[in-house]
Design an enzyme around this catalytic site. Sequence first.
Site, short mmCIF file in Angstrom:
data_model
loop_
_atom_site.label_atom_id
_atom_site.label_comp_id
_atom_site.label_asym_id
_atom_site.label_seq_id
_atom_site.Cartn_x
_atom_site.Cartn_y
_atom_site.Cartn_z
N SER A 112 -4.13 7.52 -5.17
CA SER A 112 -3.61 6.36 -6.06
C SER A 112 -2.79 6.98 -6.95
O SER A 112 -1.80 7.68 -6.59
CB SER A 112 -4.95 5.78 -6.78
OG SER A 112 -4.72 4.79 -7.49
N HIS A 145 -1.53 3.14 -2.42
CA HIS A 145 -1.64 1.74 -2.51
C HIS A 145 -1.05 1.03 -3.46
O HIS A 145 -0.62 1.72 -4.41
CB HIS A 145 -3.14 1.24 -2.35
CG HIS A 145 -4.05 1.85 -3.51
ND1 HIS A 145 -5.47 1.64 -3.60
CD2 HIS A 145 -3.61 2.37 -4.70
CE1 HIS A 145 -5.77 2.03 -4.81
NE2 HIS A 145 -4.86 2.50 -5.41
#
Length: 344
Positions: A114, A137
């Site tokens: 992330s 993501h």
Amino acid sequence: MITLPANLPGFVARQREHAEKQRAQLGVEARSWYRITNAADPDEAEVMLYDEIGGWFGSTADELIADLRGITAPRMRVRVNSPGGSVFEGVAIANALRSHPAQVTVQVDGIAASIASVIAMAGDRIEMAPNTMMMIHDASGVCMGNASDMEEMAELLDLISDNIADAYAAKAGGTRDEWRARMKAETWYLPEDAVAAGLADEAVQTPKAGAPTEPAEPEPDMARAWDLAAYGYQGPRPAEPAPTATLTEDIRTLVGEEVAAQLAAAVVPPTEATTAAESADEVTASEPAVTPAEAAPEAPAAEPVDEWAAAVAHLVQPPSDPWAAAVAHLINSTSAASSATEAA
């Protein structure tokens, strides 16, 4: 990665206030999510990011950024093991690393997922330790409100995700849309995959500290050759040609003059008689005439005297007969008279 709600005024301020209260209560333990030290190498500072990032979890970036300003070492190694956290806190940390004068190497020790993967993109060099992973993501967040609020939150999340995709594209190349497609699919990378995608520079193999380094392909013991250089051995010498024997001794000094003359006479080929016509054809104008003196054959060599035979000759001769000697004159006179009569 988690964003802050866009429709809650003062949320950031309340989270920072909450974080400050936790730091006041816990003291040093409130900063356990990162650590800075110069102990490993006086020329390289070590920064460890080993927890969630940002205000959602009571840890903000402002104190870490303030500590980064105090690093004076020419090199900085940032070791990351974080599942991610607040987008804005992570972006602030990444920009602090980019603007620092030290040469920054980011080393992923466990996971950089992330927003932690975005922090990793700020390094001048990115290394993936064995068995580590990196994940990218789209941004996510929490929103409370009506449909209009939800639409506004969706637009904000798309904008944040585009911004993060640009960070990956700046490091690895490619376009924003390509990276957004990978982010929407929530893509995970092993060390070799991250290097192939351009998100890391090297998948390192870290040997254990103090362990001897073995060669990549050790040579079998039976195939190892003795090194005789220490004993002055320089390898086999090239073969030298065999010496050619040359007879330089005069044979006459070995067998004597007489025996040498006999040997010379024995090896001379016999002279064949030639006809007068053949002799005439062989004579050329350039050859001088042969005088009788020159044509006279050489006298035959004297027979060698056998000294041993001369020494024993008296032994092999028969003894003289006294009676024969006494009548010898009678026999000789008769023979002489006979010869005279025959002659008359």
